[in-house]
Design a protein around this motif. Structure first.
Motif, PDB file in Angstrom:
ATOM      1  N   ASP A 542     -57.321  -3.606 -34.596  1.00 27.46           N
ATOM      2  CA  ASP A 542     -57.452  -4.056 -35.995  1.00 27.46           C
ATOM      3  C   ASP A 542     -56.569  -5.278 -36.215  1.00 27.46           C
ATOM      4  O   ASP A 542     -55.407  -5.172 -36.590  1.00 27.46           O
ATOM      5  CB  ASP A 542     -57.060  -2.916 -36.927  1.00 27.46           C
ATOM      6  CG  ASP A 542     -57.235  -3.253 -38.396  1.00 27.46           C
ATOM      7  OD1 ASP A 542     -57.883  -4.274 -38.695  1.00 27.46           O
ATOM      8  OD2 ASP A 542     -56.701  -2.506 -39.231  1.00 27.46           O
ATOM      9  N   ALA A 543     -57.127  -6.461 -36.010  1.00 26.55           N
ATOM     10  CA  ALA A 543     -56.337  -7.695 -36.042  1.00 26.55           C
ATOM     11  C   ALA A 543     -55.857  -8.071 -37.431  1.00 26.55           C
ATOM     12  O   ALA A 543     -54.793  -8.670 -37.591  1.00 26.55           O
ATOM     13  CB  ALA A 543     -57.154  -8.851 -35.453  1.00 26.55           C
ATOM     14  N   ASN A 544     -56.632  -7.739 -38.469  1.00 28.44           N
ATOM     15  CA  ASN A 544     -56.236  -8.143 -39.826  1.00 28.44           C
ATOM     16  C   ASN A 544     -55.701  -6.996 -40.672  1.00 28.44           C
ATOM     17  O   ASN A 544     -55.428  -7.161 -41.860  1.00 28.44           O
ATOM     18  CB  ASN A 544     -57.395  -8.822 -40.552  1.00 28.44           C
ATOM     19  CG  ASN A 544     -58.630  -7.916 -40.652  1.00 28.44           C
ATOM     20  OD1 ASN A 544     -58.580  -6.748 -40.276  1.00 28.44           O
ATOM     21  ND2 ASN A 544     -59.715  -8.478 -41.141  1.00 28.44           N
ATOM     22  N   GLY A 545     -55.547  -5.821 -40.087  1.00 27.00           N
ATOM     23  CA  GLY A 545     -54.892  -4.718 -40.764  1.00 27.00           C
ATOM     24  C   GLY A 545     -55.660  -4.093 -41.905  1.00 27.00           C
ATOM     25  O   GLY A 545     -55.063  -3.457 -42.777  1.00 27.00           O
ATOM     26  N   ASP A 546     -57.006  -4.209 -41.907  1.00 23.64           N
ATOM     27  CA  ASP A 546     -57.786  -3.634 -43.000  1.00 23.64           C
ATOM     28  C   ASP A 546     -58.414  -2.288 -42.637  1.00 23.64           C
ATOM     29  O   ASP A 546     -59.203  -1.740 -43.381  1.00 23.64           O
ATOM     30  CB  ASP A 546     -58.870  -4.598 -43.475  1.00 23.64           C
ATOM     31  CG  ASP A 546     -59.924  -4.871 -42.401  1.00 23.64           C
ATOM     32  OD1 ASP A 546     -59.773  -4.386 -41.251  1.00 23.64           O
ATOM     33  OD2 ASP A 546     -60.899  -5.584 -42.714  1.00 23.64           O
ATOM     34  N   PHE A 547     -58.048  -1.752 -41.487  1.00 23.03           N
ATOM     35  CA  PHE A 547     -58.491  -0.440 -41.001  1.00 23.03           C
ATOM     36  C   PHE A 547     -60.003  -0.359 -40.819  1.00 23.03           C
ATOM     37  O   PHE A 547     -60.617   0.697 -40.969  1.00 23.03           O
ATOM     38  CB  PHE A 547     -57.954   0.685 -41.897  1.00 23.03           C
ATOM     39  CG  PHE A 547     -56.629   1.213 -41.394  1.00 23.03           C
ATOM     40  CD1 PHE A 547     -56.549   2.442 -40.779  1.00 23.03           C
ATOM     41  CD2 PHE A 547     -55.474   0.457 -41.503  1.00 23.03           C
ATOM     42  CE1 PHE A 547     -55.346   2.920 -40.290  1.00 23.03           C
ATOM     43  CE2 PHE A 547     -54.269   0.909 -41.014  1.00 23.03           C
ATOM     44  CZ  PHE A 547     -54.197   2.149 -40.400  1.00 23.03           C
ATOM     45  N   VAL A 548     -60.591  -1.483 -40.480  1.00 25.13           N
ATOM     46  CA  VAL A 548     -61.986  -1.560 -40.067  1.00 25.13           C
ATOM     47  C   VAL A 548     -62.050  -2.503 -38.872  1.00 25.13           C
ATOM     48  O   VAL A 548     -61.424  -3.562 -38.884  1.00 25.13           O
ATOM     49  CB  VAL A 548     -62.896  -2.090 -41.200  1.00 25.13           C
ATOM     50  CG1 VAL A 548     -64.312  -2.320 -40.684  1.00 25.13           C
ATOM     51  CG2 VAL A 548     -62.913  -1.119 -42.366  1.00 25.13           C
ATOM     52  N   ILE A 549     -62.780  -2.132 -37.847  1.00 25.13           N
ATOM     53  CA  ILE A 549     -63.001  -3.024 -36.713  1.00 25.13           C
ATOM     54  C   ILE A 549     -64.350  -3.712 -36.930  1.00 25.13           C
ATOM     55  O   ILE A 549     -65.401  -3.059 -36.909  1.00 25.13           O
ATOM     56  CB  ILE A 549     -63.016  -2.267 -35.372  1.00 25.13           C
ATOM     57  CG1 ILE A 549     -61.780  -1.380 -35.224  1.00 25.13           C
ATOM     58  CG2 ILE A 549     -63.096  -3.266 -34.219  1.00 25.13           C
ATOM     59  CD1 ILE A 549     -60.473  -2.114 -35.231  1.00 25.13           C
ATOM     60  N   ASP A 550     -64.322  -5.027 -37.181  1.00 23.50           N
ATOM     61  CA  ASP A 550     -65.558  -5.763 -37.430  1.00 23.50           C
ATOM     62  C   ASP A 550     -65.505  -7.112 -36.717  1.00 23.50           C
ATOM     63  O   ASP A 550     -64.632  -7.361 -35.879  1.00 23.50           O
ATOM     64  CB  ASP A 550     -65.800  -5.936 -38.935  1.00 23.50           C
ATOM     65  CG  ASP A 550     -64.642  -6.602 -39.656  1.00 23.50           C
ATOM     66  OD1 ASP A 550     -63.827  -7.286 -38.986  1.00 23.50           O
ATOM     67  OD2 ASP A 550     -64.540  -6.454 -40.887  1.00 23.50           O
ATOM     68  N   SER A 551     -66.440  -7.986 -37.072  1.00 25.42           N
ATOM     69  CA  SER A 551     -66.561  -9.263 -36.375  1.00 25.42           C
ATOM     70  C   SER A 551     -65.304 -10.115 -36.501  1.00 25.42           C
ATOM     71  O   SER A 551     -64.965 -10.876 -35.582  1.00 25.42           O
ATOM     72  CB  SER A 551     -67.771 -10.038 -36.902  1.00 25.42           C
ATOM     73  OG  SER A 551     -67.648 -10.270 -38.298  1.00 25.42           O
ATOM     74  N   SER A 552     -64.588 -10.013 -37.628  1.00 23.28           N
ATOM     75  CA  SER A 552     -63.373 -10.816 -37.796  1.00 23.28           C
ATOM     76  C   SER A 552     -62.306 -10.414 -36.790  1.00 23.28           C
ATOM     77  O   SER A 552     -61.569 -11.261 -36.263  1.00 23.28           O
ATOM     78  CB  SER A 552     -62.837 -10.680 -39.223  1.00 23.28           C
ATOM     79  OG  SER A 552     -62.442  -9.348 -39.493  1.00 23.28           O
ATOM     80  N   ASP A 553     -62.206  -9.122 -36.492  1.00 20.35           N
ATOM     81  CA  ASP A 553     -61.254  -8.655 -35.484  1.00 20.35           C
ATOM     82  C   ASP A 553     -61.677  -9.103 -34.086  1.00 20.35           C
ATOM     83  O   ASP A 553     -60.839  -9.518 -33.276  1.00 20.35           O
ATOM     84  CB  ASP A 553     -61.144  -7.129 -35.531  1.00 20.35           C
ATOM     85  CG  ASP A 553     -60.709  -6.618 -36.891  1.00 20.35           C
ATOM     86  OD1 ASP A 553     -59.598  -6.945 -37.315  1.00 20.35           O
ATOM     87  OD2 ASP A 553     -61.503  -5.908 -37.527  1.00 20.35           O
ATOM     88  N   ILE A 554     -62.978  -9.031 -33.803  1.00 18.42           N
ATOM     89  CA  ILE A 554     -63.474  -9.442 -32.493  1.00 18.42           C
ATOM     90  C   ILE A 554     -63.207 -10.927 -32.264  1.00 18.42           C
ATOM     91  O   ILE A 554     -62.763 -11.346 -31.176  1.00 18.42           O
ATOM     92  CB  ILE A 554     -64.979  -9.140 -32.373  1.00 18.42           C
ATOM     93  CG1 ILE A 554     -65.239  -7.645 -32.550  1.00 18.42           C
ATOM     94  CG2 ILE A 554     -65.507  -9.629 -31.040  1.00 18.42           C
ATOM     95  CD1 ILE A 554     -64.492  -6.759 -31.582  1.00 18.42           C
TER      96      ILE A 554
END
Length: 574
Positions: A542-554
């Protein structure tokens, strides 16, 4: 550092408003209606351990800690019959298998305090056993419940009236240092307190005199590292014996990074008691740590941090005088209603359990809760032993069986909670000791700090536990790592146990300092379903700390891989 102070000031301003509302009887999220309830299940759960005579060393230590990395709390306890140190492995349900023979820690009739820390940064917990007028021991964890005593080669072998120990990274080098409290002048022994500075190579050097924290000839019973001024580093508080009638005092030292400065008088923390226990926690939700100090029968002290760097004695208002001979004490939210409850161990009087509330005086519910132990008790440790998301207690005795109090409080099962594990750097302070974590539910902010060895001769679990009452959601979680580095998390789900990573650990599953293609592939597989949070174990992606793994984290992880490749760092393929 100035940014951290601004954040802390903002939090204090907001939470003071919440406190004023709470004291008017309108506390948001604080839900408490049913009595606290515990059952002693030590023998039934496989912990049949009889503590022998331990008055000579003022109690034998005990610990709740994960020894084998399976995320379940194991038990270590000293002072057994035959001078054994007992070791019990948790099977994941809160039932235990006796591993004492396997661990082979040897015998000691005068084992004193216990504390656990990863002193060698290898990712598992080692532990220190204080020796009372006998050799102390540092047990390196070799895995599979095997340990090696390395006290002599590490430079921490002592033979004096050693009481308890606490750990902190005093200089920010990523290696944990150990402060050891000595009851100086016992049997005319003039050994003073130790500040064992970790040299980073498996050895320690005593720098107590150099740093001005040896406490001269004061008889110290325990010490606690905690960040009293919220400036991003741990300060040091010493609990001194014999202060009630002899004029000596507890002492507070502010960490200046280059050394320590005594601020006892300035902060009004002298206490002048026979201090035998220190509980640290934020009782009034103002973003600052308060202290509860045990004493002889003239009465304990509750010192509240007033926000100006001064502690105010509010014992009488809180009704927490006790007036027995107090020893170990802890703050913990046993019913998950947001308020910190207080458990304390007594001699010549039943143990107490003050139910937390913003309406004072507090009520002692130990008898109805089933935890008013009648034996002389020195030590207590807390943690979620059975994995049901409330806090249980391990309580020592004298000449009697060990108590394992399983929490059955009805409110704990219905109120919300969150449990947080914090991870430090790849190879430095891996368990993130000294990290403060703030959980904000909108009208209330709660703080906890990752500490080790702060309790009297005992070790509590490392996981940070927050009762959330009837809060509808968590607005933010802020992790302030040692040195002031802050990472913010949003949309953290309630009623779960999560792991918080530093930003520089994102994607680095194997801890080798970079993100490779295999880890990138793992991140893709961890992508969250629409409208669903990440799964437990995927927090590291979770790169942005929003507790969702999505395209922004990838994309963030892909950018990290590219940055590594073109900066000349070691790059590893699948």
């Amino acid at each position: 550092m100035s940014q951290q102070r601004e954040i802390s000031q903002s939090i204090r301003m907001k939470t003071r408003v919440a406190f004023l509302i709470a004291t008017a009887g309108l506390a948001a999220h604080a839900v408490a209606s049913e009595p606290l309830s515990f059952t002693d299940e030590a023998v039934a759960r496989g912990v049949d351990f009889h503590i022998g005579f331990n008055y000579a060393q003022f109690g034998a230590g005990l610990m709740l800690l994960d020894l084998n990395g399976d995320s379940h709390l194991d038990i270590v306890v000293a002072g057994g019959l035959g001078d054994v140190i007992g070791v019990f492995e948790n099977d994941g349900t809160g039932h235990f298998t006796d591993r004492t023979a396997v661990a082979n820690l040897g015998q000691s009739s005068t084992s004193s305090g216990m504390s656990a820390a990863d002193y060698d940064n290898d990712g598992d917990l080692d532990f220190f056993v204080s020796g009372w007028m006998s050799s102390s021991r540092l047990f390196r964890n070799d895995g599979n419940f095997q340990f090696t005593d390395v006290a002599l080669q590490a430079g921490v072998k002592t033979d004096c009236p050693l009481m308890s120990t606490t750990w902190g990274d005093i200089d920010g080098d990523g290696f944990l240092d150990m402060y050891a409290a000595v009851r100086t002048l016992t049997f005319a022994d003039e050994t003073q307190n130790f500040m064992f500075h970790n040299n980073g190579d498996g050895t320690f050097s005593n720098r107590a005199v150099e740093l001005g924290v040896d406490a001269e000839l004061d008889p110290t019973l325990l010490a606690a590292f905690f960040d009293y001024d919220r400036d991003g580093d741990d300060d040091l508080y010493l609990g001194t014996d014999k202060g009630t009638h002899n004029g000596i005092s507890n002492r507070l030292f502010r960490n200046e990074k280059s050394g320590f400065v005594e601020v006892t008088k300035k902060t009004n923390t002298a206490a002048n008691i026979d201090c035998m226990g220190i509980a640290v926690g934020d009782l009034d939700f103002d973003g600052l740590f308060d202290m509860y100090l045990t004493n002889i029968s003239v009465g304990n002290k509750l010192l509240m941090n007033d926000g100006s760097g001064v502690f105010v004695d509010q014992t009488k208002s809180a009704g927490m005088g006790n007036f027995h001979i107090g020893w170990g004490t802890v703050f913990a939210d046993f019913d998950n209603d947001t308020n910190l409850d207080t458990y304390l161990c007594n001699m010549l009087g039943d143990n107490k359990l003050y139910r937390g509330s913003q309406v004072w005086p507090l009520i002692d519910e130990a008898a109805t809760a089933g935890v008013n132990v009648e034996e002389d008790v020195f030590c207590v440790a807390i943690g979620d032993v059975d994995g049901d998301h409330d806090l249980d207690m391990l309580v020592g005795t004298s000449n009697d069986g060990l108590h394992l109090f399983i929490n059955n409080s009805p409110d704990a099962a219905t109120n919300n909670y969150v449990r947080l594990n914090v991870v430090g750097e790849v190879d430095k302070n891996i368990f993130a000791i000294g990290t403060t974590v703030e959980v904000d539910t909108g009208s209330m902010t709660q703080i906890r700090e990752v500490r080790t060895g702060a309790n009297y001769k005992a070790q509590d679990e490392y996981t940070l536990h927050y009762g959330l009452g009837d809060a509808s959601s968590i607005d933010e979680v802020r992790a302030i790592f040692p040195g002031g580095l802050t990472r913010t998390f949003t949309d953290v789900p309630m009623n779960g146990e999560w792991t918080l990573y530093r930003q520089d650990r994102v994607g680095d599953v194997d801890g080798n300092g970079c993100v490779d293609l295999s880890e990138f592939s793992m991140a893709i597989q961890a992508i969250s379903k629409p409208g669903v949070h990440l799964e437990v174990g995927d927090e590291i992606f979770d790169a942005n700390g929003d507790f969702v793994i999505d395209s922004s984290d990838i994309m963030a992880l892909l950018s990290k891989i590219c940055a590594q490749k073109y900066s000349g760092r070691v790059f590893q393929g699948p």
